[in-house]
Scaffold this motif. Structure first.
Motif, PDB file in Angstrom:
ATOM      1  N   ASP A 357      99.128  18.939  96.413  1.00 42.78           N
ATOM      2  CA  ASP A 357      98.073  19.216  95.264  1.00 42.78           C
ATOM      3  C   ASP A 357      96.817  19.303  95.603  1.00 42.78           C
ATOM      4  N   LEU A 358      95.996  18.442  96.460  1.00 42.38           N
ATOM      5  CA  LEU A 358      94.621  18.742  96.989  1.00 42.38           C
ATOM      6  C   LEU A 358      94.590  20.131  97.625  1.00 42.38           C
ATOM      7  N   THR A 359      95.465  20.655  98.473  1.00 47.16           N
ATOM      8  CA  THR A 359      95.125  21.893  98.869  1.00 47.16           C
ATOM      9  C   THR A 359      95.250  22.868  98.000  1.00 47.16           C
ATOM     10  N   ALA A 360      96.159  22.794  96.886  1.00 44.66           N
ATOM     11  CA  ALA A 360      96.267  23.701  95.874  1.00 44.66           C
ATOM     12  C   ALA A 360      95.001  23.794  94.959  1.00 44.66           C
ATOM     13  N   GLU A 361      94.222  22.592  94.638  1.00 44.91           N
ATOM     14  CA  GLU A 361      93.203  22.544  93.869  1.00 44.91           C
ATOM     15  C   GLU A 361      92.091  23.185  94.733  1.00 44.91           C
ATOM     16  N   LEU A 362      91.962  22.916  96.071  1.00 47.14           N
ATOM     17  CA  LEU A 362      90.839  23.688  96.793  1.00 47.14           C
ATOM     18  C   LEU A 362      91.158  25.094  96.726  1.00 47.14           C
ATOM     19  N   ASP A 363      92.526  25.481  96.843  1.00 38.24           N
ATOM     20  CA  ASP A 363      92.729  27.145  96.917  1.00 38.24           C
ATOM     21  C   ASP A 363      92.311  27.753  95.694  1.00 38.24           C
ATOM     22  N   ASP A 364      92.295  26.923  94.587  1.00 40.06           N
ATOM     23  CA  ASP A 364      92.019  27.655  93.365  1.00 40.06           C
ATOM     24  C   ASP A 364      90.273  27.449  93.161  1.00 40.06           C
ATOM     25  N   CYS A 365      89.746  26.725  94.018  1.00 39.35           N
ATOM     26  CA  CYS A 365      88.035  27.270  94.323  1.00 39.35           C
ATOM     27  C   CYS A 365      88.007  28.083  95.105  1.00 39.35           C
ATOM     28  N   LEU A 366      88.628  28.826  95.881  1.00 44.63           N
ATOM     29  CA  LEU A 366      88.205  29.938  96.777  1.00 44.63           C
ATOM     30  C   LEU A 366      88.027  31.158  95.948  1.00 44.63           C
ATOM     31  N   ALA A 367      86.959  31.876  96.487  1.00 47.92           N
ATOM     32  CA  ALA A 367      86.420  33.291  95.658  1.00 47.92           C
ATOM     33  C   ALA A 367      87.566  34.300  95.849  1.00 47.92           C
ATOM     34  N   THR A 368      87.769  34.975  95.126  1.00 48.75           N
ATOM     35  CA  THR A 368      88.494  36.219  94.929  1.00 48.75           C
ATOM     36  C   THR A 368      87.913  37.457  95.860  1.00 48.75           C
ATOM     37  N   ALA A 369      88.431  38.626  96.137  1.00 47.23           N
ATOM     38  CA  ALA A 369      87.912  39.448  96.901  1.00 47.23           C
ATOM     39  C   ALA A 369      86.707  40.114  95.896  1.00 47.23           C
ATOM     40  N   GLU A 370      86.837  40.342  94.643  1.00 44.50           N
ATOM     41  CA  GLU A 370      85.779  40.903  93.583  1.00 44.50           C
ATOM     42  C   GLU A 370      84.686  39.691  93.735  1.00 44.50           C
ATOM     43  N   GLU A 371      85.048  38.576  93.738  1.00 44.99           N
ATOM     44  CA  GLU A 371      83.764  37.431  93.658  1.00 44.99           C
ATOM     45  C   GLU A 371      83.227  37.472  94.877  1.00 44.99           C
ATOM     46  N   GLN A 372      83.860  37.711  96.072  1.00 43.20           N
ATOM     47  CA  GLN A 372      83.050  37.688  97.308  1.00 43.20           C
ATOM     48  C   GLN A 372      82.124  38.867  97.147  1.00 43.20           C
ATOM     49  N   ALA A 373      82.415  40.085  96.682  1.00 37.15           N
ATOM     50  CA  ALA A 373      81.562  41.168  96.408  1.00 37.15           C
ATOM     51  C   ALA A 373      80.491  41.007  95.599  1.00 37.15           C
ATOM     52  N   ALA A 374      80.560  40.301  94.900  1.00 33.29           N
ATOM     53  CA  ALA A 374      79.392  39.894  93.477  1.00 33.29           C
ATOM     54  C   ALA A 374      78.220  39.439  93.907  1.00 33.29           C
ATOM     55  N   GLU A 375      77.115  39.901  93.348  1.00 31.19           N
ATOM     56  CA  GLU A 375      75.793  39.469  93.561  1.00 31.19           C
ATOM     57  C   GLU A 375      75.012  38.587  92.744  1.00 31.19           C
ATOM     58  N   ASP A 376      74.212  37.817  93.050  1.00 38.02           N
ATOM     59  CA  ASP A 376      73.245  37.243  91.951  1.00 38.02           C
ATOM     60  C   ASP A 376      74.361  35.895  91.444  1.00 38.02           C
ATOM     61  N   LEU A 377      75.318  35.371  92.300  1.00 39.32           N
ATOM     62  CA  LEU A 377      75.965  34.085  91.877  1.00 39.32           C
ATOM     63  C   LEU A 377      75.274  33.191  91.450  1.00 39.32           C
ATOM     64  N   GLU A 378      75.593  32.093  90.578  1.00 42.56           N
ATOM     65  CA  GLU A 378      75.097  30.849  90.148  1.00 42.56           C
ATOM     66  C   GLU A 378      75.608  30.193  91.368  1.00 42.56           C
ATOM     67  N   ASP A 379      74.593  29.237  91.951  1.00 35.74           N
ATOM     68  CA  ASP A 379      74.649  28.516  93.128  1.00 35.74           C
ATOM     69  C   ASP A 379      73.997  27.181  92.878  1.00 35.74           C
ATOM     70  N   PRO A 380      74.889  26.029  92.650  1.00 37.64           N
ATOM     71  CA  PRO A 380      74.381  24.739  92.371  1.00 37.64           C
ATOM     72  C   PRO A 380      74.075  23.802  93.596  1.00 37.64           C
ATOM     73  N   PHE A 381      74.139  24.488  94.848  1.00 38.19           N
ATOM     74  CA  PHE A 381      73.914  23.726  95.835  1.00 38.19           C
ATOM     75  C   PHE A 381      72.363  23.703  96.107  1.00 38.19           C
ATOM     76  N   PRO A 382      71.786  22.769  96.904  1.00 31.57           N
ATOM     77  CA  PRO A 382      70.402  22.579  97.293  1.00 31.57           C
ATOM     78  C   PRO A 382      70.394  23.849  98.413  1.00 31.57           C
ATOM     79  N   ARG A 383      68.918  24.219  98.657  1.00 34.83           N
ATOM     80  CA  ARG A 383      68.633  25.075  99.720  1.00 34.83           C
ATOM     81  C   ARG A 383      67.574  24.989 100.490  1.00 34.83           C
ATOM     82  N   ASN A 384      67.235  23.567 100.508  1.00 31.70           N
ATOM     83  CA  ASN A 384      66.129  23.003 101.383  1.00 31.70           C
ATOM     84  C   ASN A 384      65.978  23.531 102.932  1.00 31.70           C
ATOM     85  N   SER A 385      67.303  23.299 103.312  1.00 35.59           N
ATOM     86  CA  SER A 385      67.634  23.854 104.628  1.00 35.59           C
ATOM     87  C   SER A 385      67.618  25.375 105.095  1.00 35.59           C
ATOM     88  N   ASP A 386      67.776  25.991 104.363  1.00 36.28           N
ATOM     89  CA  ASP A 386      67.939  27.695 104.270  1.00 36.28           C
ATOM     90  C   ASP A 386      66.910  28.133 105.029  1.00 36.28           C
TER      91      ASP A 386
END
Length: 386
Positions: A357-386
């Motif tokens: 179940d955990l693996t299936a849940e995480l797999d559902d969070c993976l980006a599709t090929a179309e989503e990987q090619a998208a730009e300007d995605l919403e990103d909720p994670f911090p960027r302080n170390s970029d």
């Protein structure tokens, strides 16, 4: 207002004075342990430094030659961060002024053990303790009842047991993962079956520590003084999640591999017998950031520890560090993939984990090929170390 203090206690120097560092959450029994060591030091002359978040409650009858200089007020900090330099200074001054055989350092309940160990082994800048002291043992005192409740919030308890004062935090797990000796204290407050499960979980988090079940921090002083157990690199390398990651490294990139690491004919481990297990999730596809963030926000009560590195489609060159301890999670950039192939590697340690179940849940969070090619995605994670 909280007080942060260094308290020296002399039990009326030799070269390479051994140091024992005692960590653990507030109320776990650290000060009780210190008092016991002062009463029964095995003929050692012990000096103690206390960095406490509350009232200093070392037994006054055990303080020899107490003077006004015995307590130094060091407010607004603890010895793992803002007071590291003060710790090194006071340890050095103590050795210059007094004669003793062993130094015991009691850290505050919020102190992280790795920075303390680093300060006491290599010192800070020009201040070094390595030519006079030897960090001998790191001890963590853990409240068995508090740990049990933090990871099993729906478990029924005896009516006589008081409610927990402090939820499990990232610091608590750090204190478990980095130590040579672990006192599982207040064992009388937890039923035997649950206590066995707690110990199995701790062994999965920290496979190298010597674990002692205690009541009122009762321990043979030889188990925490002059043990010779401390090894900085070994302590960092043998944390449970790192061991799990290393053991599964050869299977990276195979989305259908068996995570169980069980072999026919093997005796059932204590962890397995009590439903404690770990597995590693590998994927060479990035997560879609908002779906993965939502998944992280939903703590499953049976996940004790999650730790590792994630790849997200909104920042393909960034390594996202993930660290979860019970209900608390930290996620943020920790570096760049550089020449390494981007790959998510997450270790999960918990009770009765449903890996499918955990693996299936995480797999559902993976980006599709179309989503990987998208730009300007919403990103909720911090960027302080970029």
């Amino acid at each position: 207002m909280h007080r942060h203090e260094f308290l020296y206690i002399m039990h009326e120097s030799v070269e390479d004075i051994p140091i024992t560092v005692i960590c653990g959450p507030l109320g776990a029994g650290k000060t009780t342990l210190v008092n016991r060591l002062l009463k029964n030091s095995g003929e050692r002359r012990i000096a103690v430094i206390v960095n406490d978040m509350g009232e200093v409650n070392i037994d006054a009858e055990l303080v020899e030659d107490e003077t006004e200089e015995g307590v130094i007020d060091l407010s607004n900090g603890c010895i793992c961060c803002r007071l590291q330099e003060d710790l090194v200074t006071e340890v050095t001054r103590l050795a210059d002024q007094r004669s003793f055989d062993h130094l015991v350092v009691e850290a505050s309940g919020i102190s992280e053990p790795i920075p303390i160990a680093r300060s006491l082994t290599v010192g800070l800048e020009e201040k070094s303790l390595s030519d006079r002291f030897d960090l001998d043992t790191t001890v963590s005192v853990i409240d068995a009842y508090g740990f049990w409740k933090a990871f099993d919030p729906e478990e029924s308890l005896p009516d006589s047991v008081p409610g927990p004062k402090r939820p499990l935090t990232e610091v608590l797990v750090d204190q478990i993962e980095f130590c040579d000796v672990l006192l599982l204290n207040k064992c009388d407050m937890v039923p035997e079956k649950a206590l066995n499960a707690v110990e199995a979980a701790i062994e999965e988090l920290q496979p190298r520590a010597e674990i002692h079940r205690t009541r009122y921090s009762q321990i043979n002083p030889n188990d925490v003084l002059d043990t010779g157990l401390f090894d900085f690199e070994e302590a960092k390398r043998q944390q449970g999640w790192k061991r799990a990651l290393a053991n599964g490294q050869d299977k990276a990139g195979n989305e259908n591999h068996d995570h169980s690491h069980k072999h026919s004919g093997e005796a059932v481990s204590a962890a397995t017998a009590h439903g404690v297990e770990s597995f590693v999730y590998y994927r060479d596809r990035p997560f879609y950031p908002t779906r993965f963030n939502s998944w992280l926000d939903e703590w499953r009560g049976n996940i004790i520890r999650a730790k590792g590195f994630a790849w997200i489609s909104s920042r393909p060159g960034t390594v996202l560090g993930i660290s979860q301890a019970g209900p608390e999670v930290q996620a943020g950039p920790i570096g760049r993939w550089g020449d390494d192939e981007p790959m998510t590697r997450l270790v999960f340690i918990g009770r009765d984990l449903n890996e499918v179940d955990l693996t299936a849940e995480l797999d559902d969070c993976l980006a599709t090929a179309e989503e990987q090619a998208a730009e300007d995605l919403e990103d909720p994670f911090p960027r302080n170390s970029d």
